[in-house]
Scaffold this motif. Structure first.
Motif, PDB file in Angstrom:
ATOM      1  N   THR A   1       0.842  -1.203   0.000  1.00  0.00           N
ATOM      2  CA  THR A   1       0.000   0.000   0.000  1.00  0.00           C
ATOM      3  C   THR A   1       0.874   1.249   0.000  1.00  0.00           C
ATOM      4  O   THR A   1       0.611   2.205  -0.741  1.00  0.00           O
ATOM      5  CB  THR A   1      -0.946   0.002   1.211  1.00  0.00           C
TER       6      THR A   1
ATOM      7  N   ASN B   1      -9.965   1.124  -1.889  1.00  0.00           N
ATOM      8  CA  ASN B   1      -9.898  -0.177  -1.244  1.00  0.00           C
ATOM      9  C   ASN B   1     -10.822  -1.098  -2.036  1.00  0.00           C
ATOM     10  O   ASN B   1     -11.913  -0.684  -2.440  1.00  0.00           O
ATOM     11  CB  ASN B   1     -10.354  -0.027   0.212  1.00  0.00           C
TER      12      ASN B   1
ATOM     13  N   ASP C   1      -6.594  -1.315  -3.736  1.00  0.00           N
ATOM     14  CA  ASP C   1      -5.808  -1.781  -2.593  1.00  0.00           C
ATOM     15  C   ASP C   1      -6.522  -2.916  -1.859  1.00  0.00           C
ATOM     16  O   ASP C   1      -7.747  -2.940  -1.762  1.00  0.00           O
ATOM     17  CB  ASP C   1      -5.588  -0.596  -1.633  1.00  0.00           C
TER      18      ASP C   1
END
Length: 143
Positions: free
Chosen positions: A10, A31, A64
């Motif tokens: 990340t 995300n 992510d």
């Protein structure tokens, strides 16, 4: 970027995103679980097309934490469409803690997983970031 938790995936994706922004590129960081929820809600609210166009227009999409939650068939199809629409048209970074062979645990449709991985890995770099956790190492050294 594939690797164990705590390996800096990340952190590196954010750094690349910031560098792209500094170079005048548009970047969207999401995300994976939040993106699937946002896509589902947009579909329910008849705003999916608008959201998909916004995602497709960015120069770099960062997804992510692909691998911490599984997706139902509907969510899987929405995520697949986003990635397929960007294939060969825009840059995409995906961070995951799972090997591609384990993505069948995330998505219900194994044929779609093969197509998804095919699109993500075509003309791309796969960074193997496995190893010991930086956070765990830092905790041990701080104690």
């Amino acid at each position: 970027m594939i690797g164990n938790p705590g390996r800096g995936k990340t952190h590196m994706a954010i750094g690349i995103g910031l560098k792209a922004c500094a170079g005048g590129k548009s970047v969207l960081f999401k995300n994976a679980a939040s993106l699937s929820t946002e896509l589902s809600e947009a579909k329910d609210n008849y705003a999916l097309g608008k959201l998909e166009k916004r995602i497709q227009k960015v120069d770099l999409l960062i997804i992510d934490e692909m691998g911490y939650v599984s997706f139902d068939r509907f969510q899987s199809e929405l995520l697949f469409k986003v990635i397929a629409d960007r294939s060969e048209r825009g840059s995409t970074i995906v961070t995951t803690n799972l090997a591609f062979s384990e993505w069948t645990n995330l998505f219900e449709n194994t044929a779609m997983v093969a197509a998804l991985v095919d699109r993500l890995t075509f003309r791309s770099y796969v960074l193997d970031m496995n190893g010991d956790s930086y956070r765990l190492d830092h905790s041990k050294n701080s104690a």
